[in-house]
Write a protein that holds these residues in place. Sequence first.
Motif, PDB file in Angstrom:
ATOM      1  N   SER A   1       1.035  -1.340  -0.221  1.00  0.00           N
ATOM      2  CA  SER A   1      -0.544   0.152  -0.060  1.00  0.00           C
ATOM      3  C   SER A   1       1.004   1.694  -0.023  1.00  0.00           C
ATOM      4  O   SER A   1       1.940   1.858   0.935  1.00  0.00           O
ATOM      5  CB  SER A   1      -0.933  -0.139   1.780  1.00  0.00           C
ATOM      6  OG  SER A   1       0.185   0.082   2.462  1.00  0.00           O
ATOM      7  N   PRO A   2       0.423   2.795  -0.225  1.00  0.00           N
ATOM      8  CA  PRO A   2       1.321   3.403  -0.447  1.00  0.00           C
ATOM      9  C   PRO A   2       1.537   4.166   0.638  1.00  0.00           C
ATOM     10  O   PRO A   2       2.747   4.516   0.989  1.00  0.00           O
ATOM     11  CB  PRO A   2       0.120   4.781  -0.349  1.00  0.00           C
ATOM     12  CG  PRO A   2      -0.705   4.459  -1.057  1.00  0.00           C
ATOM     13  CD  PRO A   2      -0.814   2.724  -1.339  1.00  0.00           C
ATOM     14  N   LEU A   3       1.537   3.835   2.278  1.00  0.00           N
ATOM     15  CA  LEU A   3       1.635   3.769   3.193  1.00  0.00           C
ATOM     16  C   LEU A   3       2.493   2.430   4.105  1.00  0.00           C
ATOM     17  O   LEU A   3       3.673   2.953   3.767  1.00  0.00           O
ATOM     18  CB  LEU A   3       0.406   4.297   4.648  1.00  0.00           C
ATOM     19  CG  LEU A   3      -0.343   4.640   4.465  1.00  0.00           C
ATOM     20  CD1 LEU A   3      -1.727   4.345   5.272  1.00  0.00           C
ATOM     21  CD2 LEU A   3      -0.216   6.073   5.045  1.00  0.00           C
ATOM     22  N   SER A   4       2.725   0.776   3.555  1.00  0.00           N
ATOM     23  CA  SER A   4       3.712   1.139   3.386  1.00  0.00           C
ATOM     24  C   SER A   4       5.061   0.513   2.296  1.00  0.00           C
ATOM     25  O   SER A   4       5.464   0.514   2.922  1.00  0.00           O
ATOM     26  CB  SER A   4       2.976  -0.906   3.363  1.00  0.00           C
ATOM     27  OG  SER A   4       2.509  -1.358   2.024  1.00  0.00           O
ATOM     28  N   ILE A   5       4.785   1.250   0.916  1.00  0.00           N
ATOM     29  CA  ILE A   5       5.697   1.571   0.817  1.00  0.00           C
ATOM     30  C   ILE A   5       6.341   2.933   1.545  1.00  0.00           C
ATOM     31  O   ILE A   5       7.765   2.451   1.409  1.00  0.00           O
ATOM     32  CB  ILE A   5       4.802   1.826  -0.567  1.00  0.00           C
ATOM     33  CG1 ILE A   5       4.599   1.182  -1.047  1.00  0.00           C
ATOM     34  CG2 ILE A   5       6.577   2.187  -1.147  1.00  0.00           C
ATOM     35  CD1 ILE A   5       3.240   1.119  -2.702  1.00  0.00           C
ATOM     36  N   GLU A   6       6.168   3.333   1.746  1.00  0.00           N
ATOM     37  CA  GLU A   6       6.735   4.669   2.512  1.00  0.00           C
ATOM     38  C   GLU A   6       7.783   3.738   3.319  1.00  0.00           C
ATOM     39  O   GLU A   6       9.285   3.609   3.528  1.00  0.00           O
ATOM     40  CB  GLU A   6       5.733   5.776   3.199  1.00  0.00           C
ATOM     41  CG  GLU A   6       6.671   6.869   3.979  1.00  0.00           C
ATOM     42  CD  GLU A   6       5.581   7.172   5.260  1.00  0.00           C
ATOM     43  OE1 GLU A   6       5.953   8.031   5.510  1.00  0.00           O
ATOM     44  OE2 GLU A   6       4.094   7.428   4.996  1.00  0.00           O
ATOM     45  N   LEU A   7       7.388   3.180   4.097  1.00  0.00           N
ATOM     46  CA  LEU A   7       8.366   2.855   5.138  1.00  0.00           C
ATOM     47  C   LEU A   7       9.296   1.321   4.583  1.00  0.00           C
ATOM     48  O   LEU A   7      10.571   1.851   5.379  1.00  0.00           O
ATOM     49  CB  LEU A   7       7.082   1.164   5.921  1.00  0.00           C
ATOM     50  CG  LEU A   7       8.344   1.104   7.215  1.00  0.00           C
ATOM     51  CD1 LEU A   7       7.478   0.465   8.799  1.00  0.00           C
ATOM     52  CD2 LEU A   7       8.648  -0.215   6.816  1.00  0.00           C
ATOM     53  N   VAL A   8       8.873   1.089   3.438  1.00  0.00           N
ATOM     54  CA  VAL A   8      10.140  -0.468   2.697  1.00  0.00           C
ATOM     55  C   VAL A   8      11.441   1.191   1.888  1.00  0.00           C
ATOM     56  O   VAL A   8      12.205   0.151   2.525  1.00  0.00           O
ATOM     57  CB  VAL A   8       9.188  -0.929   1.484  1.00  0.00           C
ATOM     58  CG1 VAL A   8      10.495  -1.298   0.486  1.00  0.00           C
ATOM     59  CG2 VAL A   8       8.279  -1.836   1.952  1.00  0.00           C
ATOM     60  N   LEU A   9      10.519   2.061   2.028  1.00  0.00           N
ATOM     61  CA  LEU A   9      11.806   3.038   1.029  1.00  0.00           C
ATOM     62  C   LEU A   9      12.877   3.265   2.167  1.00  0.00           C
ATOM     63  O   LEU A   9      14.136   3.519   2.256  1.00  0.00           O
ATOM     64  CB  LEU A   9      11.040   4.216   0.735  1.00  0.00           C
ATOM     65  CG  LEU A   9      10.542   4.377  -0.299  1.00  0.00           C
ATOM     66  CD1 LEU A   9       9.234   5.432  -0.682  1.00  0.00           C
ATOM     67  CD2 LEU A   9      11.089   3.293  -1.858  1.00  0.00           C
ATOM     68  N   GLU A  10      12.002   3.594   3.251  1.00  0.00           N
ATOM     69  CA  GLU A  10      13.119   4.304   4.700  1.00  0.00           C
ATOM     70  C   GLU A  10      13.415   3.118   5.190  1.00  0.00           C
ATOM     71  O   GLU A  10      14.987   3.200   5.491  1.00  0.00           O
ATOM     72  CB  GLU A  10      11.999   4.572   5.495  1.00  0.00           C
ATOM     73  CG  GLU A  10      11.251   5.802   5.791  1.00  0.00           C
ATOM     74  CD  GLU A  10      11.066   5.946   7.543  1.00  0.00           C
ATOM     75  OE1 GLU A  10      10.433   5.484   8.057  1.00  0.00           O
ATOM     76  OE2 GLU A  10      10.027   6.866   6.957  1.00  0.00           O
ATOM     77  N   GLU A  11      13.447   1.686   5.254  1.00  0.00           N
ATOM     78  CA  GLU A  11      14.728   0.949   5.734  1.00  0.00           C
ATOM     79  C   GLU A  11      14.972   0.048   5.151  1.00  0.00           C
ATOM     80  O   GLU A  11      15.633  -0.585   5.700  1.00  0.00           O
ATOM     81  CB  GLU A  11      13.424   0.481   6.543  1.00  0.00           C
ATOM     82  CG  GLU A  11      12.921   0.832   8.073  1.00  0.00           C
ATOM     83  CD  GLU A  11      11.991   0.149   9.397  1.00  0.00           C
ATOM     84  OE1 GLU A  11      11.723  -1.076   9.255  1.00  0.00           O
ATOM     85  OE2 GLU A  11      11.868   0.744   9.919  1.00  0.00           O
ATOM     86  N   LEU A  12      14.108  -0.761   3.579  1.00  0.00           N
ATOM     87  CA  LEU A  12      14.350  -1.058   2.886  1.00  0.00           C
ATOM     88  C   LEU A  12      16.151  -0.681   2.283  1.00  0.00           C
ATOM     89  O   LEU A  12      17.030  -1.633   1.950  1.00  0.00           O
ATOM     90  CB  LEU A  12      14.123  -1.933   2.161  1.00  0.00           C
ATOM     91  CG  LEU A  12      14.431  -2.797   1.383  1.00  0.00           C
ATOM     92  CD1 LEU A  12      15.111  -4.624   1.743  1.00  0.00           C
ATOM     93  CD2 LEU A  12      13.439  -3.673  -0.122  1.00  0.00           C
ATOM     94  N   THR A  13      16.049   0.515   1.814  1.00  0.00           N
ATOM     95  CA  THR A  13      16.656   1.114   1.149  1.00  0.00           C
ATOM     96  C   THR A  13      18.113   0.969   1.275  1.00  0.00           C
ATOM     97  O   THR A  13      18.650   1.302   0.996  1.00  0.00           O
ATOM     98  CB  THR A  13      16.051   2.705   0.357  1.00  0.00           C
ATOM     99  OG1 THR A  13      15.642   2.682  -0.165  1.00  0.00           O
ATOM    100  CG2 THR A  13      16.865   2.910  -0.496  1.00  0.00           C
ATOM    101  N   PRO A  14      18.446   1.309   2.372  1.00  0.00           N
ATOM    102  CA  PRO A  14      19.605   1.112   3.760  1.00  0.00           C
ATOM    103  C   PRO A  14      20.532   0.180   3.040  1.00  0.00           C
ATOM    104  O   PRO A  14      21.780  -0.214   2.759  1.00  0.00           O
ATOM    105  CB  PRO A  14      19.543   1.839   4.820  1.00  0.00           C
ATOM    106  CG  PRO A  14      18.304   2.702   4.693  1.00  0.00           C
ATOM    107  CD  PRO A  14      17.397   2.092   3.456  1.00  0.00           C
ATOM    108  N   GLN A  15      19.009  -0.992   3.135  1.00  0.00           N
ATOM    109  CA  GLN A  15      20.186  -2.462   3.302  1.00  0.00           C
ATOM    110  C   GLN A  15      20.290  -2.552   1.854  1.00  0.00           C
ATOM    111  O   GLN A  15      21.661  -3.668   1.466  1.00  0.00           O
ATOM    112  CB  GLN A  15      19.089  -3.305   4.243  1.00  0.00           C
ATOM    113  CG  GLN A  15      18.779  -3.168   5.496  1.00  0.00           C
ATOM    114  CD  GLN A  15      17.737  -4.369   5.935  1.00  0.00           C
ATOM    115  OE1 GLN A  15      17.975  -5.641   6.205  1.00  0.00           O
ATOM    116  NE2 GLN A  15      16.502  -4.068   6.965  1.00  0.00           N
ATOM    117  N   LEU A  16      19.768  -1.778   1.300  1.00  0.00           N
ATOM    118  CA  LEU A  16      20.213  -2.479  -0.691  1.00  0.00           C
ATOM    119  C   LEU A  16      21.941  -1.578  -0.264  1.00  0.00           C
ATOM    120  O   LEU A  16      22.160  -2.551  -2.205  1.00  0.00           O
ATOM    121  CB  LEU A  16      19.326  -1.986  -1.364  1.00  0.00           C
ATOM    122  CG  LEU A  16      17.112  -3.113  -1.483  1.00  0.00           C
ATOM    123  CD1 LEU A  16      16.558  -2.191  -1.745  1.00  0.00           C
ATOM    124  CD2 LEU A  16      18.201  -4.599  -1.924  1.00  0.00           C
TER     125      LEU A  16
END
Length: 350
Positions: free
Chosen positions: A327-342
Amino acid sequence: MKNPLLSLSAILAASALALTACGGEGDGDHATDSAADGASPAAEGAEDGVLAVVEHMYGPTEVLEPQGGELRVVALGWSDAEIALALGVEPVAVHDWQSFGEESHGVGPWAADLFDEVDPEVIPRTDGDLDYEYIQSLAPDLILNVNSGYDEAEYQRLSEIAPTVSGPEGAANYNPGWEKQTQLVADSLGLSAEGTELIEQTHAKIEEAREAHPEFEGVEAVTGSKFGEAYGLNLSGDMRWDIMELLGFEMYGPAAELNNGEDFYADIAEEQVETFDADVAVLYPIGYTLQELQADPLISSLDVVQQDRAVFLESDSELSMAFSAGSPLSIELVLEELTPQLAEAVENLD
């Protein structure tokens, strides 16, 4: 009623694979599907007393203005409730697809605080049929079933209770696409313009993350899981892959050969596990622990794992659940937390 979209620039600027407060009584008498000549997919206020006319895979559904109160919405589809909340509408009942529980109101923790005036009924996930009598007792004005298994008999039964909106035309089961799902939910609520704005804001946030990480461009990646003795690969149409592509990654060659444009998931046999051996992999367990996944002899033998280019997600972590919510709200969290790990995984390519 809170309207988070009014402050969504702030919410989405900070970074997420359905309502309103109690209103008029609802019953089967208002379950009206009507085909209006020349009606747009979501004709807001098309005529007096009509909130919207929404086109979906089973035809047009007419949603009436609530009588004497707020629209009572039952959100049955996966993440339908979260989208409604992002648009400022609080469901009176939520189907708890990911077993978030009553404390989280049946939605992800990233969305739970958006319930303000409503304490929704939480409908536990079940492998059996829906409890139609219970749903009718909730007196809904609208039933959202946009991201679901698209069973026509289920749709017809729900439509006897209240106007029901299913998935977009041509969608595969549980695969409406997050943009189409968001727009359909918004159209159903009479908030078409707000839905378009929410999609645009989410894309802008994704693009911001992509521009911040030019090193992602062209890197071959996969996302997938292990459940029981089986392995699975996420394909186009599954947000767990789509978010990677939106960030600039390309699907690893052997995985891309399985990407037929119809299925959003592919079973991977033991002899095919090298399909996961991309430049970068995001892997998560289903039904068991992260430690068990990491100890799997086939997974642990892959170069992407041995060279620390794999991102492993805990099955019950907020990030893992957001990764699946789409969802748009969950995508927001993924961008915050997954992007640094990637970013750390890509660094290990050097």
